[in-house]
Design a protein around this motif. Structure first.
Motif, PDB file in Angstrom:
ATOM      1  N   ASP A 206     -13.147  -0.457  -2.920  1.00 36.17           N
ATOM      2  CA  ASP A 206     -12.781  -1.490  -1.947  1.00 36.17           C
ATOM      3  C   ASP A 206     -13.958  -1.844  -1.039  1.00 36.17           C
ATOM      4  O   ASP A 206     -13.890  -1.681   0.177  1.00 36.17           O
ATOM      5  CB  ASP A 206     -11.598  -0.995  -1.095  1.00 36.17           C
ATOM      6  CG  ASP A 206     -11.024  -2.112  -0.216  1.00 36.17           C
ATOM      7  OD1 ASP A 206     -10.538  -1.804   0.882  1.00 36.17           O
ATOM      8  OD2 ASP A 206     -11.103  -3.300  -0.628  1.00 36.17           O
ATOM      9  N   HIS A 374     -18.832   4.591   2.345  1.00 38.59           N
ATOM     10  CA  HIS A 374     -18.314   5.730   1.593  1.00 38.59           C
ATOM     11  C   HIS A 374     -19.448   6.331   0.786  1.00 38.59           C
ATOM     12  O   HIS A 374     -19.236   6.867  -0.274  1.00 38.59           O
ATOM     13  CB  HIS A 374     -17.217   5.284   0.643  1.00 38.59           C
ATOM     14  CG  HIS A 374     -15.916   4.970   1.268  1.00 38.59           C
ATOM     15  ND1 HIS A 374     -15.119   5.928   1.880  1.00 38.59           N
ATOM     16  CD2 HIS A 374     -15.255   3.813   1.408  1.00 38.59           C
ATOM     17  CE1 HIS A 374     -14.031   5.370   2.358  1.00 38.59           C
ATOM     18  NE2 HIS A 374     -14.090   4.056   2.094  1.00 38.59           N
ATOM     19  N   TYR A 399     -15.023   8.501  -5.175  1.00 34.86           N
ATOM     20  CA  TYR A 399     -14.047   7.617  -4.536  1.00 34.86           C
ATOM     21  C   TYR A 399     -12.918   7.281  -5.495  1.00 34.86           C
ATOM     22  O   TYR A 399     -13.172   6.780  -6.604  1.00 34.86           O
ATOM     23  CB  TYR A 399     -14.786   6.342  -4.142  1.00 34.86           C
ATOM     24  CG  TYR A 399     -14.012   5.293  -3.395  1.00 34.86           C
ATOM     25  CD1 TYR A 399     -13.359   4.267  -4.067  1.00 34.86           C
ATOM     26  CD2 TYR A 399     -13.960   5.284  -2.006  1.00 34.86           C
ATOM     27  CE1 TYR A 399     -12.679   3.264  -3.381  1.00 34.86           C
ATOM     28  CE2 TYR A 399     -13.283   4.288  -1.303  1.00 34.86           C
ATOM     29  CZ  TYR A 399     -12.647   3.291  -1.999  1.00 34.86           C
ATOM     30  OH  TYR A 399     -11.965   2.310  -1.316  1.00 34.86           O
ATOM     31  N   ASN A 438     -13.434  10.887  -1.314  1.00 37.61           N
ATOM     32  CA  ASN A 438     -12.514  10.027  -0.570  1.00 37.61           C
ATOM     33  C   ASN A 438     -11.319   9.688  -1.463  1.00 37.61           C
ATOM     34  O   ASN A 438     -11.464   9.048  -2.502  1.00 37.61           O
ATOM     35  CB  ASN A 438     -13.192   8.728  -0.139  1.00 37.61           C
ATOM     36  CG  ASN A 438     -12.239   7.861   0.685  1.00 37.61           C
ATOM     37  OD1 ASN A 438     -11.976   8.139   1.837  1.00 37.61           O
ATOM     38  ND2 ASN A 438     -11.685   6.840   0.060  1.00 37.61           N
ATOM     39  N   GLU A 439     -10.129  10.195  -1.040  1.00 30.43           N
ATOM     40  CA  GLU A 439      -8.865   9.845  -1.704  1.00 30.43           C
ATOM     41  C   GLU A 439      -8.924  10.064  -3.212  1.00 30.43           C
ATOM     42  O   GLU A 439      -8.760   9.151  -4.002  1.00 30.43           O
ATOM     43  CB  GLU A 439      -8.493   8.390  -1.391  1.00 30.43           C
ATOM     44  CG  GLU A 439      -8.275   8.145   0.072  1.00 30.43           C
ATOM     45  CD  GLU A 439      -7.750   6.748   0.355  1.00 30.43           C
ATOM     46  OE1 GLU A 439      -7.695   5.923  -0.562  1.00 30.43           O
ATOM     47  OE2 GLU A 439      -7.383   6.498   1.508  1.00 30.43           O
ATOM     48  N   TYR A 502       0.497   0.201   5.492  1.00 33.35           N
ATOM     49  CA  TYR A 502       0.970   0.297   4.099  1.00 33.35           C
ATOM     50  C   TYR A 502       2.331   1.007   4.100  1.00 33.35           C
ATOM     51  O   TYR A 502       2.596   1.820   4.968  1.00 33.35           O
ATOM     52  CB  TYR A 502      -0.030   1.076   3.230  1.00 33.35           C
ATOM     53  CG  TYR A 502      -1.376   0.410   3.071  1.00 33.35           C
ATOM     54  CD1 TYR A 502      -2.543   1.097   3.345  1.00 33.35           C
ATOM     55  CD2 TYR A 502      -1.492  -0.921   2.671  1.00 33.35           C
ATOM     56  CE1 TYR A 502      -3.800   0.486   3.201  1.00 33.35           C
ATOM     57  CE2 TYR A 502      -2.720  -1.542   2.530  1.00 33.35           C
ATOM     58  CZ  TYR A 502      -3.870  -0.838   2.787  1.00 33.35           C
ATOM     59  OH  TYR A 502      -5.098  -1.438   2.666  1.00 33.35           O
ATOM     60  N   GLU A 527      -9.157   8.250   8.425  1.00 29.01           N
ATOM     61  CA  GLU A 527      -8.882   6.808   8.440  1.00 29.01           C
ATOM     62  C   GLU A 527      -7.468   6.540   8.948  1.00 29.01           C
ATOM     63  O   GLU A 527      -6.563   7.311   8.659  1.00 29.01           O
ATOM     64  CB  GLU A 527      -9.000   6.176   7.039  1.00 29.01           C
ATOM     65  CG  GLU A 527     -10.405   6.012   6.545  1.00 29.01           C
ATOM     66  CD  GLU A 527     -10.486   5.369   5.172  1.00 29.01           C
ATOM     67  OE1 GLU A 527      -9.605   4.564   4.839  1.00 29.01           O
ATOM     68  OE2 GLU A 527     -11.416   5.728   4.413  1.00 29.01           O
ATOM     69  N   ASN A 592     -12.123  -7.536   4.043  1.00 34.13           N
ATOM     70  CA  ASN A 592     -11.139  -6.569   4.486  1.00 34.13           C
ATOM     71  C   ASN A 592     -11.137  -6.653   6.006  1.00 34.13           C
ATOM     72  O   ASN A 592     -12.159  -6.389   6.645  1.00 34.13           O
ATOM     73  CB  ASN A 592     -11.551  -5.160   4.010  1.00 34.13           C
ATOM     74  CG  ASN A 592     -10.535  -4.110   4.402  1.00 34.13           C
ATOM     75  OD1 ASN A 592     -10.056  -4.105   5.537  1.00 34.13           O
ATOM     76  ND2 ASN A 592     -10.203  -3.225   3.471  1.00 34.13           N
ATOM     77  N   LYS A 594      -9.691  -4.996   8.527  1.00 37.43           N
ATOM     78  CA  LYS A 594      -9.255  -3.886   9.386  1.00 37.43           C
ATOM     79  C   LYS A 594     -10.277  -3.579  10.481  1.00 37.43           C
ATOM     80  O   LYS A 594     -10.152  -2.607  11.215  1.00 37.43           O
ATOM     81  CB  LYS A 594      -8.958  -2.654   8.554  1.00 37.43           C
ATOM     82  CG  LYS A 594      -7.791  -2.848   7.574  1.00 37.43           C
ATOM     83  CD  LYS A 594      -7.369  -1.559   6.908  1.00 37.43           C
ATOM     84  CE  LYS A 594      -6.257  -1.818   5.919  1.00 37.43           C
ATOM     85  NZ  LYS A 594      -6.739  -2.595   4.730  1.00 37.43           N
TER      86      LYS A 594
END
Ligand code: GCU
Length: 620
Positions: A206, A374, A399, A438-439, A502, A527, A592, A594
């Motif tokens: 992303d 990231h 990622y 990350n995730e 979300y 995050e 994005n 945010k």
């Protein structure tokens, strides 16, 4: 050289060889055979230490380029195969279907996407060429150093292939002493931005996949025997400073080395491998902290070489669920940042002024911490953050689930990338976290893969905390567990959570949420965030408005106050950033949203909500 890293690695590696508890993975168990996985640690300092402190010719500026979406120039046996040679068509000579001197120009450093309209969405291969004039000096050695180019870079000098580097965010170099000619040299570079099944990151993420020679290029000049590497760190009990130096060259062994740190002088002599490790008392050396970002003048000199730097000293540790900086509890008042300049177009290129503008917003948030997501950001970002008193979370782009965690090739690439990043920033006191992921999905291959990176980071990464941004557990209830088995291997448990953005929880339900980490370790929200189009206002809980984002922050911060063991937050994120996944024509337009500031740098309502909350914490 090998000996140097082994000398660095022996003690910590033994410590980390203790078998960890048998972690129980949700739905299975992962028996981590560290020795089998952990062979052959990254062994050599991949690049010269402190390239910016070196005598070098900058190769920044206008380069020629050719666009090559079918990678024709790399195809074997192709008549165009001679791209790398700097040849022009001669009367009666062979057909050559390119002419560098007739090609367009592009600026280096800088991504091609933001510079050339027709390359805005280009993610394939671009050829670069630059002529380099050098007055060769006898007794000197020359190193061609790239601070970063992405994603895969092939380099030729005067028609001779020097090699290939994979990874878009870490430095790499080639010694070119034997290839350089006195006078004019032809440097040809092919940069391929394409990602795939074995790349890191994978082929889905992303953020915008900026391509090109995105950071500066240096032709570094060093003596035949030079200072290749040095590492300075404070002992665990904060009483001694350890200084390691590695020389490279025919006279590296048995060399006298003089070191000076903050006025404390010492001499030593290198061993047979050109390596020396000395300790000096630390008592008169002020420590580095966000409140007092003290850096000491550092100097290493030998008979033939000298290098200077500015070095901070600090100790980071955990005690139960508390993070300790120099023995004192610290709350990480952070913000996540992508490497992208403020501006309407979006570019990776940022000079010192732009970095200071971005970090100026961070300081206005009353923050003391930045999560550089990231991937490893440019070195100037880390160094300027260090001067400004900002602690740093540094991350490699392991990622999401698209990484091939079962591939030896990907494992080796991840280790190389992490070693390049750790090595470049080892001497930066403000780096307090190495993050390995990350995730990422909770599977055995991923656990084994990250276990190796964690062991490497512990062995070569100095005094840092190891973490990773984890997924929270799925639940319909209000108490959200965090049981990712990787937590066994981490010093700090970090999780990305988006309750109220979300999923189907409303803003008014955010406060009902609590988190229940399964580990008695510091816990960080790495995050949380919500999208908002700057200037879109409506106070009736309408998504994409600044009002929604501001209320989301207020409610989430209220919830955070009740999370047991919360040691910090790094909300997502400082600035709106380019992402090809963000399609909404009205609210996103491939951004994005945010960010707490828009792409043009305008603050949104939520900015002050976070700044006020941090101002209160700063007084704690
Ligand atoms: C994820 C991810 C980010 C992403 C963010 C989002 O947590 O880590 O890279 O941009 O969510 O959805 O905006």
């Amino acid at each position: 050289m090998l000996k140097f890293l082994q000398a660095l690695l022996v003690l910590p590696a033994l410590a980390s060889a203790q078998p960890a508890d048998e972690p129980v993975i949700a739905g299975g168990t992962c028996v981590l055979d560290r020795e089998a996985l952990g062979q052959e640690r990254p062994t050599t300092p991949p690049t010269i230490e402190n390239v910016m402190g070196r005598t070098s010719q900058s190769l920044d500026g206008e380069w020629r380029y050719l666009i090559d979406p079918m990678r024709a120039g790399l195809r074997k046996g192709n008549s165009r195969r001679d791209f790398p040679n700097d040849r022009t068509a001669e009367p009666g000579g062979p057909l050559i279907e390119y002419d560098w001197d007739e090609s367009p120009t592009i600026s280096v450093p800088g991504d091609w996407n933001s510079q050339i309209e027709e390359l805005r969405w280009y993610e394939d291969l671009l050829w670069y060429r630059r002529l380099v004039n050098v007055d060769l000096e006898r007794g000197k050695r020359y190193i061609l150093h790239f601070e970063a180019a992405g994603y895969e870079t092939h380099v030729w000098l005067n028609g001779e292939e020097l090699g290939t580097h994979r990874g878009g965010f870490t430095p790499f170099e080639f010694e070119v002493t034997d290839q350089l000619e006195d006078g004019k040299n032809s440097l040809v570079v092919a940069v391929d931005a394409q990602h795939g099944k074995q790349s890191i990151p994978g082929d889905y993420f992303d953020w915008k996949n900026y391509g090109g020679i995105i950071r500066p290029v240096h032709l570094v000049e060093v003596p035949r025997t030079y200072i290749r590497d040095y590492q300075v760190s404070l002992s665990e009990d904060r009483t001694m400073v350890d200084m390691k130096v590695l020389l490279d060259g025919p006279r590296a062994a048995g060399q006298r080395v003089s070191l000076s740190l903050g006025g404390v002088e010492t001499q030593a002599r290198t061993d047979r491998s050109g390596f020396v490790d000395v300790q000096v008392p630390a008592q008169d050396l002020t420590l580095w902290s966000p409140e007092n970002p003290n850096l000491h003048d550092f100097r290493v000199s030998t008979g033939s070489d000298v290098i200077e730097d500015r070095i901070g000293l600090r100790d980071i540790d955990v005690d139960g669920t508390t993070i300790l900086l120099n023995g004192e509890p610290v709350f990480m008042r952070g913000i996540s940042i992508h490497e992208e300049a403020i501006g309407e177009v979006g570019t990776r290129l940022m000079d010192d002024d732009m970095i200071r503008e971005i970090l100026g917003h961070v300081k206005s948030l009353n923050a003391n911490f930045i999560r550089l997501a990231h991937y490893p950001h440019n070195e100037r970002m880390v160094r300027i953050a260090e001067e400004m008193g900002l602690m740093v979370w540094s991350e490699v782009p392991i990622y999401w689930e698209v990484i091939d965690y079962s591939s030896d090739e990907t494992m080796a690439l991840a280790r190389q990338m992490q070693a390049e990043s750790i090595h470049r920033d080892f001497n930066r006191a403000n780096i307090v976290f190495w993050s390995v992921a990350n995730e990422t999905p909770i599977t055995d291959p991923r656990y084994a893969f990250l276990g190796v990176l964690i062991d490497d980071a512990r062995a070569i990464g100095g005094d840092r905390l190891i973490s990773a941004a984890l997924h929270k557990d799925k639940t319909d209830g209000n108490v959200i567990p965090v049981t990712d088995p990787l937590g066994v291997e981490l010093d700090v448990i970090s999780v990305n959570e988006y309750e109220g953005w979300y999923g189907d929880r409303t803003l008014d339900e955010i406060r009902e949420v609590s988190f229940d980490p399964a580990y008695e370790k510091p816990f960080i929200f790495s995050e949380f965030g919500a999208g908002a189009l700057r200037g879109y206002r409506d106070d009736s809980d309408v998504r994409w408005t600044e009002d929604y984002q501001a209320k989301y922050f207020a409610e989430t911060l209220k919830m955070a106050e009740d999370v047991p063991g919360l040691a910090g937050i790094s909300p997502w994120l400082l600035k709106d950033f380019r992402s090809p996944r963000r399609w909404h024509g009205k609210y996103q337009d491939y951004w994005n949203r945010k960010g707490l500031i828009s792409e043009a740098g305008q603050r949104k309502e939520a900015f002050e909500v976070l700044a006020d909350w941090y101002a209160e914490r700063a007084e704690d």
